[in-house]
Motif scaffolding. Sequence first.
Motif, PDB file in Angstrom:
ATOM      1  N   GLU A  21       0.839  -1.201   0.000  1.00  0.00           N
ATOM      2  CA  GLU A  21       0.000   0.000   0.000  1.00  0.00           C
ATOM      3  C   GLU A  21       0.877   1.256   0.000  1.00  0.00           C
ATOM      4  OE1 GLU A  21      -4.063  -1.004   2.452  1.00  0.00           O
ATOM      5  OE2 GLU A  21      -2.192  -0.988   3.566  1.00  0.00           O
ATOM      6  N   ALA A  22       1.947   1.227   0.795  1.00  0.00           N
ATOM      7  CA  ALA A  22       2.841   2.388   0.884  1.00  0.00           C
ATOM      8  C   ALA A  22       3.388   2.754  -0.489  1.00  0.00           C
ATOM      9  CB  ALA A  22       3.982   2.096   1.854  1.00  0.00           C
ATOM     10  N   ASP A  23       3.834   1.740  -1.239  1.00  0.00           N
ATOM     11  CA  ASP A  23       4.372   2.005  -2.583  1.00  0.00           C
ATOM     12  C   ASP A  23       3.311   2.631  -3.497  1.00  0.00           C
ATOM     13  OD1 ASP A  23       6.981   1.197  -2.098  1.00  0.00           O
ATOM     14  OD2 ASP A  23       6.638  -0.878  -2.722  1.00  0.00           O
ATOM     15  N   GLU A  24       2.072   2.138  -3.384  1.00  0.00           N
ATOM     16  CA  GLU A  24       0.975   2.705  -4.194  1.00  0.00           C
ATOM     17  C   GLU A  24       0.760   4.170  -3.843  1.00  0.00           C
ATOM     18  OE1 GLU A  24      -2.701   0.547  -3.808  1.00  0.00           O
ATOM     19  OE2 GLU A  24      -1.751  -1.373  -4.272  1.00  0.00           O
ATOM     20  N   TRP A  25       0.734   4.453  -2.526  1.00  0.00           N
ATOM     21  CA  TRP A  25       0.468   5.816  -2.067  1.00  0.00           C
ATOM     22  C   TRP A  25       1.600   6.767  -2.433  1.00  0.00           C
ATOM     23  CZ3 TRP A  25      -1.586   4.768   3.618  1.00  0.00           C
ATOM     24  CH2 TRP A  25      -2.780   4.023   3.524  1.00  0.00           C
ATOM     25  N   ILE A  26       2.838   6.274  -2.345  1.00  0.00           N
ATOM     26  CA  ILE A  26       3.989   7.107  -2.720  1.00  0.00           C
ATOM     27  C   ILE A  26       3.878   7.492  -4.192  1.00  0.00           C
ATOM     28  CG2 ILE A  26       6.511   7.095  -3.049  1.00  0.00           C
ATOM     29  CD1 ILE A  26       6.595   5.202  -0.516  1.00  0.00           C
ATOM     30  N   GLU A  27       3.570   6.505  -5.039  1.00  0.00           N
ATOM     31  CA  GLU A  27       3.443   6.764  -6.487  1.00  0.00           C
ATOM     32  C   GLU A  27       2.338   7.778  -6.788  1.00  0.00           C
ATOM     33  OE1 GLU A  27       4.848   3.286  -9.363  1.00  0.00           O
ATOM     34  OE2 GLU A  27       3.146   2.670  -8.119  1.00  0.00           O
ATOM     35  N   ARG A  28       1.284   7.769  -5.979  1.00  0.00           N
ATOM     36  CA  ARG A  28       0.152   8.676  -6.213  1.00  0.00           C
ATOM     37  C   ARG A  28       0.382  10.062  -5.611  1.00  0.00           C
ATOM     38  NH1 ARG A  28      -5.420   5.187  -5.311  1.00  0.00           N
ATOM     39  NH2 ARG A  28      -4.923   3.449  -6.696  1.00  0.00           N
ATOM     40  N   THR A  52       3.517  11.557   7.048  1.00  0.00           N
ATOM     41  CA  THR A  52       2.059  11.714   7.086  1.00  0.00           C
ATOM     42  C   THR A  52       1.489  11.297   5.733  1.00  0.00           C
ATOM     43  OG1 THR A  52       2.290  14.031   6.419  1.00  0.00           O
ATOM     44  CG2 THR A  52       2.056  13.592   8.773  1.00  0.00           C
ATOM     45  N   VAL A  53       0.194  10.985   5.731  1.00  0.00           N
ATOM     46  CA  VAL A  53      -0.461  10.619   4.474  1.00  0.00           C
ATOM     47  C   VAL A  53      -1.649  11.533   4.230  1.00  0.00           C
ATOM     48  CG1 VAL A  53       0.269   8.211   4.562  1.00  0.00           C
ATOM     49  CG2 VAL A  53      -1.915   8.846   5.577  1.00  0.00           C
ATOM     50  N   GLU A  54      -1.963  11.727   2.949  1.00  0.00           N
ATOM     51  CA  GLU A  54      -3.093  12.577   2.570  1.00  0.00           C
ATOM     52  C   GLU A  54      -4.404  11.892   2.932  1.00  0.00           C
ATOM     53  OE1 GLU A  54      -2.608  15.670   1.215  1.00  0.00           O
ATOM     54  OE2 GLU A  54      -0.460  15.320   1.406  1.00  0.00           O
ATOM     55  N   ALA A  58      -6.289   7.667   3.542  1.00  0.00           N
ATOM     56  CA  ALA A  58      -7.090   7.180   4.674  1.00  0.00           C
ATOM     57  C   ALA A  58      -8.497   6.805   4.218  1.00  0.00           C
ATOM     58  CB  ALA A  58      -7.144   8.246   5.771  1.00  0.00           C
ATOM     59  N   ALA A  59      -9.052   7.606   3.275  1.00  0.00           N
ATOM     60  CA  ALA A  59     -10.403   7.323   2.778  1.00  0.00           C
ATOM     61  C   ALA A  59     -10.426   6.016   2.009  1.00  0.00           C
ATOM     62  CB  ALA A  59     -10.873   8.467   1.878  1.00  0.00           C
ATOM     63  N   GLU A  60      -9.396   5.787   1.188  1.00  0.00           N
ATOM     64  CA  GLU A  60      -9.336   4.541   0.422  1.00  0.00           C
ATOM     65  C   GLU A  60      -9.178   3.347   1.354  1.00  0.00           C
ATOM     66  OE1 GLU A  60      -6.031   2.839  -2.373  1.00  0.00           O
ATOM     67  OE2 GLU A  60      -7.301   4.169  -3.537  1.00  0.00           O
ATOM     68  N   GLN A  61      -8.354   3.540   2.384  1.00  0.00           N
ATOM     69  CA  GLN A  61      -8.107   2.440   3.328  1.00  0.00           C
ATOM     70  C   GLN A  61      -9.385   2.072   4.081  1.00  0.00           C
ATOM     71  OE1 GLN A  61      -5.200   3.134   6.541  1.00  0.00           O
ATOM     72  NE2 GLN A  61      -4.047   1.480   5.621  1.00  0.00           N
ATOM     73  N   SER A  62     -10.197   3.096   4.402  1.00  0.00           N
ATOM     74  CA  SER A  62     -11.419   2.825   5.174  1.00  0.00           C
ATOM     75  C   SER A  62     -12.426   2.003   4.366  1.00  0.00           C
ATOM     76  CB  SER A  62     -12.061   4.130   5.628  1.00  0.00           C
ATOM     77  OG  SER A  62     -12.610   4.808   4.517  1.00  0.00           O
ATOM     78  N   GLN A 132      -8.398  -6.957   2.588  1.00  0.00           N
ATOM     79  CA  GLN A 132      -7.796  -6.011   1.650  1.00  0.00           C
ATOM     80  C   GLN A 132      -6.915  -5.015   2.412  1.00  0.00           C
ATOM     81  OE1 GLN A 132     -11.513  -4.377   0.052  1.00  0.00           O
ATOM     82  NE2 GLN A 132     -11.011  -5.234  -1.933  1.00  0.00           N
ATOM     83  N   ASP A 133      -6.951  -5.091   3.741  1.00  0.00           N
ATOM     84  CA  ASP A 133      -6.296  -4.090   4.591  1.00  0.00           C
ATOM     85  C   ASP A 133      -4.925  -4.592   5.044  1.00  0.00           C
ATOM     86  OD1 ASP A 133      -5.531  -2.265   6.572  1.00  0.00           O
ATOM     87  OD2 ASP A 133      -7.591  -1.959   7.254  1.00  0.00           O
ATOM     88  N   GLY A 134      -3.884  -3.926   4.583  1.00  0.00           N
ATOM     89  CA  GLY A 134      -2.519  -4.336   4.932  1.00  0.00           C
ATOM     90  C   GLY A 134      -2.241  -4.308   6.419  1.00  0.00           C
ATOM     91  N   ARG A 135      -2.936  -3.428   7.153  1.00  0.00           N
ATOM     92  CA  ARG A 135      -2.711  -3.357   8.614  1.00  0.00           C
ATOM     93  C   ARG A 135      -3.190  -4.633   9.300  1.00  0.00           C
ATOM     94  NH1 ARG A 135      -6.118   1.933   9.531  1.00  0.00           N
ATOM     95  NH2 ARG A 135      -7.433   0.639   8.217  1.00  0.00           N
ATOM     96  N   VAL A 136      -4.333  -5.156   8.811  1.00  0.00           N
ATOM     97  CA  VAL A 136      -4.859  -6.405   9.382  1.00  0.00           C
ATOM     98  C   VAL A 136      -3.898  -7.553   9.085  1.00  0.00           C
ATOM     99  CG1 VAL A 136      -6.729  -8.107   9.253  1.00  0.00           C
ATOM    100  CG2 VAL A 136      -7.262  -5.664   9.286  1.00  0.00           C
ATOM    101  N   ALA A 137      -3.435  -7.632   7.829  1.00  0.00           N
ATOM    102  CA  ALA A 137      -2.502  -8.700   7.458  1.00  0.00           C
ATOM    103  C   ALA A 137      -1.249  -8.646   8.317  1.00  0.00           C
ATOM    104  CB  ALA A 137      -2.144  -8.580   5.975  1.00  0.00           C
TER     105      ALA A 137
END
Length: 248
Positions: A21-28, A52-54, A58-62, A132-137
């Motif tokens: 997820e981090a790599d996806e967010w960095i690219e975006r 910090t993240v935009e 957080a909205a996508e993660q929720s 789908q949540d990396g934090r849970v995994a």
Amino acid sequence: MTELLRLSKRMSELGLCSRREADEWIERGWVRVDGKVVSELGSKVLPGQIVTVERQAAAEQSKRVTVLINKPMGYVSGQAEDGYTPAIALIKAETRWADDPSPEQFHPTQLRSLVPAGRLDIDSVGLLILTQDGRVAKTLIGETTTVEKEYLVRVQYSKVGKLPESDLKKLCHGLWMDGKPLLPAKVRWQNEDQLSFTLREGKKRQIRRMCDMVGLKVIGLKRVRIGKVKLGDLPVGQWRYLRPDEQF
């Protein structure tokens, strides 16, 4: 000299998301370090820098879902193999538990990047988590996880008489596997032919191999709890969403 860390690894350590997820967010362009956007993959940071993240992240993660399945025998946890069906095939509108209290609406797009957080052997049944949540995994299968998993195990003793108390103690602590000592476990009799195992690790076929070491043959194995989340009344072959108030 403080060591530089890969930004995606640091974000995972901070519990913000998984590395993928981090790599996806960095690219975006959704990640800032000390207030500045960092959009280059492989970027490194110092441990003291503020990440910090935009709000979009957080909205996508929720929106990411986590699902509980009562896996039947004959299904594999992950990718299809040797002609066996993966457990994700059970997740469809018609197999959702009628008593699922979640207001979440099912949509086939939720199956994208839904992956098992831990495994359950093809001949074992019970609670399997897909997320789908990396934090849970990370919570359930990360290297430092301390989340307990509880199993009910029907056994048959292959020797004369009953399993000695000394061997029950060995199941709790003292066995080695793959050249390493196993972490302490809680093992106790539920009735005359069923044991309860509570583990904090999950080596491949661990319980079956542990039982084999003390002369017990496993007849049936069912996972009933992961952390604070219980299988409960979820019927075999059906699924439900993880509730917002449930935590592992």
